[in-house]
Scaffold this active site. Sequence first.
Site, PDB file in Angstrom:
ATOM      1  CB  ALA A 124     -10.105  13.986   3.481  1.00 21.09           C
ATOM      2  CG  MET A 125      -9.583   8.732   4.740  1.00 16.33           C
ATOM      3  SD  MET A 125      -8.470   7.482   5.407  1.00 16.33           S
ATOM      4  CE  MET A 125      -8.097   8.163   7.020  1.00 16.33           C
ATOM      5  NE  ARG A 126     -13.387  14.924   6.609  1.00 16.67           N
ATOM      6  CZ  ARG A 126     -12.149  15.356   6.741  1.00 16.67           C
ATOM      7  NH1 ARG A 126     -11.170  14.489   6.998  1.00 16.67           N
ATOM      8  NH2 ARG A 126     -11.845  16.643   6.625  1.00 16.67           N
ATOM      9  CE1 TYR A 127     -15.858  15.778   3.447  1.00 17.62           C
ATOM     10  CE2 TYR A 127     -13.495  16.133   3.193  1.00 17.62           C
ATOM     11  CZ  TYR A 127     -14.691  16.420   3.824  1.00 17.62           C
ATOM     12  OH  TYR A 127     -14.721  17.346   4.824  1.00 17.62           O
ATOM     13  CB  THR A 128     -12.680   9.412  -1.973  1.00 16.80           C
ATOM     14  OG1 THR A 128     -11.864   8.770  -0.979  1.00 16.80           O
ATOM     15  CG2 THR A 128     -12.138  10.800  -2.249  1.00 16.80           C
TER      16      THR A 128
END
Length: 748
Positions: A124-128
């Site tokens: 998910a974009m919150r992790y990358t």
Amino acid sequence: MTDTARPAFHGFEQIPLREYAERAYLDYSMYVVLDRALPFIGDGLKPVQRRIIYSMSELGLNASAKPKKSARTVGDVIGKFHPHGDSACYEAMVLMAQPFSYRYPLIDGQGNFGSSDDPKSFAAMRYTESKLTPIAEALLGELAHGTADWVPNFDGTLEEPSWLPARLPHLLLNGTMGIAVGMSTDVPPHNLREVVSACLRLLDDPEASVRDLCEHVRGPDFPSAAEIITPARDLLAIYETGNGSYRARATYTRENANIIITALPYQVSPSKVLEQIAQQMRAKKLPWLEDLRDESDHSTPVRLVLVPRSNRVDVEQLMGHLFATTDLEKSYRVNLNVIGLDGRPQVKNLKLLLSEWLRFRTDTVRRRLNHRLGKVERRLHLLDGLLIAFLNLDEVIRIIRSEDEPKPVLMARFGLDDVQAEYILETKLKQLARLEEMRIRGEQDELAKERDKLQSILASPAKLKKLVKDELQADAKKFGDERRCVLVERESAQALSDTELVPSEPITIVLSQKGWIRAGKGHDVDAAALSYRDGDALLHAVRARTTMQAAFLDSTGRAYSTPAHTLPSARGNGEPLTGRFTLPSGATVVGIAAAEADTRLLLCSDHGYGFITRFDNFCSRNKAGKTLLNPGTAGVLAPTVVTDPEHDLVVAITSAGHLLAFPIRELPELDRGKGNKLIQIPPAKLKSGDESVIAVASVRDGGELTLYCGQRKHILPWRDLQAYVGQRASRGNLLPRGFQRVDRVEAN
């Protein structure tokens, strides 16, 4: 409702629903084509990609900066420029960061951005986190130099660029795919050095043909190192028309006896390939393979190991079959449909595409030079006023201190214009006092030289072209690399037939009286000694090989066939033939045959009629079989293999003990029919059923015939068999007493 009762709509346009629907659909179609699905030829980007790249540059996420959370970038994109779903925006961003999807990735992703095995397995974009790659500078480097038109964003609060001033033909470098309304685009990726080389050729020779340009652009170049096997003439046809397809094939090497697949075609998943191969192995369609493993890791993204059963396996034949039946070989569509400089979609050939991009690049460079020239001339103009102020500094200071409106006084006193006077007034006194005449004149000289150079380039098309060429060569040297995909002309792979895939092993096919079939390994199987179901017994057995077809003949003269390797094992009771074939009502299977296609067999009815036919005529894909022998009201005997169609003897034996032998060449060879008479039986006995043909055999020159009569057997060597040789359709001679009731015969 009457006309007078209809409500009045004031201030609204009333149009027919059909016209409204047509207009709305056309507006939607144009939006999808121009603002979503198709790329612009200039920067090679779709709007969402352009907005992502621009937003990241606005956030300061260049190649030398620290990365930021991808959610930050996506938030800026959808909040400022692209009011669509965050998941679709993030997926477009991930695609530009995947080195297995983009030939020259524009985004440097940190974290899980998917894998070639599953491109959509990204976190998910919150992790990358992400930032731009160095090559993105080729898209953004000139954006602040007046090289792009700016338009309001969706709510009119900000401005965004209509395009990015690409220094390289990005459309061909990374390619693109898109589906619009009524049209689509499929542009494959290419090698940067090859594309730039073609651009330089076109700049030097505007009359160069597509064939000339294909000397530089030899074909697509994927992120993976797969082979492109399409012939050069077909690739040329693609670039000449802008449409077509080409094929890519995996590469493999040999390590000891194993086959190592080292590269897969573009966007092919290793796990999917392994599953396709494993599925064939489970279906027993790949007996040549013993095992397969996936040894891929971070250092070796693709390493699939295939373990053959033995060293005798033909690796090229095996891989050819896998290329044809799995994604190890894949076809790709090409449709060079892009939005041109005129704002319209068009399918372009290679020359038109590169010519139009070079025109875009030339206009971009001209706009950059004009923008810089304007800034230089403005600075020179300001320096002229500043020099006047420096030479008359005391008077300037006096006017500023004493006058309520110093600006018009300065303009009138020293002949300055409004811009110069405003600049002098905005300059701090401390800076003004520190100015030196030499510094001002030195800057004027440098800017004057730059102005002359810019004007010289803008006035000379040749110099402008040289500048474009030099910049292209510099970027090719900076960002270019070697081709990854090897161009090798190969024929498209062909799948092997079932018989070619099956190892050739000896088997014995056994048919029971009640129509149950099975096959035992080897030729030493004692068919009579096998166990049978209650009330069942052996009817017929033949020796064969697993690569052959097993054919069956029923009591109506119809023939059926099935691959011999698919028959059940002789360890059990087998399976009924009625499960494989649809026999006519009341019909039973009377015999088996298994041989090569050109082998001759003897077919006959118990009324004494028969003919020779090729084994190939037994074979049928139809479950209901096909008519081969026309027995009329007679019964059908089991088929007999003919060893030598020129020298064998046909032996026919009747239930009355008459035996006739004659040369087999006296019988016709037919594809189907009734045949000719083998042995004479009195019509009265034939009609009453008192006498019929009970056995036929084909005895080779020098062989012998064994007659089984109850518990006794009688052997007739070739020499003794000559006593029974006569003309075809004659009565023959009686067998010795005690051997006139023959149960079965066997030719050796």
